[in-house]
Scaffold this motif. Structure first.
Motif, short mmCIF file in Angstrom:
data_model
loop_
_atom_site.label_atom_id
_atom_site.label_comp_id
_atom_site.label_asym_id
_atom_site.label_seq_id
_atom_site.Cartn_x
_atom_site.Cartn_y
_atom_site.Cartn_z
N ASN A 236 36.25 40.60 26.63
CA ASN A 236 35.23 41.26 27.44
C ASN A 236 34.31 40.26 28.13
OD1 ASN A 236 34.20 43.59 28.63
ND2 ASN A 236 32.63 43.86 27.07
N LYS A 237 34.91 39.16 28.59
CA LYS A 237 34.16 38.20 29.39
C LYS A 237 33.95 38.77 30.80
CE LYS A 237 37.21 34.92 29.19
NZ LYS A 237 38.30 35.79 28.71
N GLU A 238 33.04 38.17 31.53
CA GLU A 238 32.84 38.62 32.92
C GLU A 238 34.13 38.44 33.71
OE1 GLU A 238 29.76 38.10 36.68
OE2 GLU A 238 29.46 36.93 34.85
N ASP A 239 34.79 37.30 33.52
CA ASP A 239 36.10 37.05 34.12
C ASP A 239 37.15 37.30 33.04
OD1 ASP A 239 38.41 36.14 35.30
OD2 ASP A 239 37.60 34.19 35.90
N LEU A 240 38.04 38.27 33.26
CA LEU A 240 39.01 38.66 32.25
C LEU A 240 40.19 37.71 32.13
CD1 LEU A 240 39.00 42.51 32.93
CD2 LEU A 240 37.96 41.32 30.99
N LEU A 241 40.20 36.66 32.94
CA LEU A 241 41.24 35.64 32.83
C LEU A 241 41.00 34.82 31.57
CD1 LEU A 241 43.64 34.15 34.29
CD2 LEU A 241 41.89 32.62 35.25
N ASN A 242 42.04 34.68 30.74
CA ASN A 242 41.92 33.83 29.56
C ASN A 242 41.81 32.36 29.96
OD1 ASN A 242 42.11 35.63 27.31
ND2 ASN A 242 44.31 35.83 27.65
#
Length: 256
Positions: A236-242
């Motif tokens: 649930n980061k702002e950017d969903l890229l790992n």
């Protein structure tokens, strides 16, 4: 409560997988391409509809690859939600290869606490939860799974479709590694069931829904997925890229 949610996730993963196989054996994939050139098929959409219809009834938010994306402002307050990839490994699916999966994870406080992965082509069902262990059910037989001791030569799993130069150089440091290129979340599950030791993916190239369910299974089986700063992957980061990461059975054995 989470045991009930686990049962729901297992049941709907299988149901979605059966629908995926109906498309797989047909001649009509109805393949389209997203802005990033990744494919999406009738199977992705059908499985997504099935999963959403069930998970939404739990009253928890659903964040899925195939849903209209929820902006960070609308999900940053989520403390418990479903994270779904209804068909992971669509490229393999389109090529009629068997390494594609249905991934359903329950996220609490940015951590996967429950994960279910179903492999439609082989009818294998994997699941795991915090404090509950990790399991596989195949041909009607259920057994607990656990990571193995690190083998010699090292057993490395790598992406079939996204192997980057940095990851290739990282693998080269090991002496005569046994390398297998596998699609979808099956790479992480290979470590969870003790048939692989490490899965490095050093370049950011997959999304949170690609890893979350198998991440939960791997941790329940005694393994780890850490970023390149040696911190557990967060969700649930702002950017969903790992970010780049390493999945492994033994953190102490591997350094970037």
């Amino acid at each position: 409560m989470n045991s009930e949610l686990l049962s729901i996730a297992k049941e709907v993963a299988i149901k979605a997988g059966l629908a995926i196989m109906d498309v797989f054996v047909s001649e009509d994939f109805a393949t389209e391409y997203k802005a990033d050139d990744s494919p999406v098929t009738k199977a992705d959409k059908t499985a997504n509809d099935i999963i959403n219809s069930v998970l939404e009834s739990t009253g928890l938010p659903v964040l899925s690859e195939e849903n209209i994306q929820i902006p960070f402002s609308g999900r940053q307050s989520f403390t418990k939600y479903w994270l779904v990839d209804p068909l992971d490994g669509t490229k393999s699916f389109v090529r009629r290869e068997p390494d594609f999966t249905v991934n359903i994870a329950l996220i609490e406080n940015d951590t996967p606490v429950l994960g279910v992965v179903y492999v439609p082509a082989t009818q294998k069902l994997y699941w795991g939860s915090v404090g509950g262990g990790a399991f596989i059910k195949e041909a009607g037989v259920q057994k607990q799974i656990h990571v193995s001791e690190t083998a010699e030569p090292l057993r490395v799993v790598a992406s079939k479709n996204h192997l980057d130069d940095a990851t290739a150089r990282f693998i080269e440091q090991f002496r005569n590694p046994d390398i297998k290129n596998i699609g979808s979340s099956l790479k992480i599950l290979a470590i969870a069931e003790g048939t692989a030791d490490i899965y490095p993916r050093l370049r950011p190239s997959c999304m949170e829904w690609d890893t979350a369910a198998a991440h939960a299974v791997l941790e329940a089986a005694g393994g780890y997925i850490n970023d390149l700063e040696n911190k557990p992957l967060s969700y649930n980061k702002e950017d969903l890229l790992n970010p780049g990461f390493i999945a492994t059975n033994n953190l102490k054995s591997f350094k970037i």
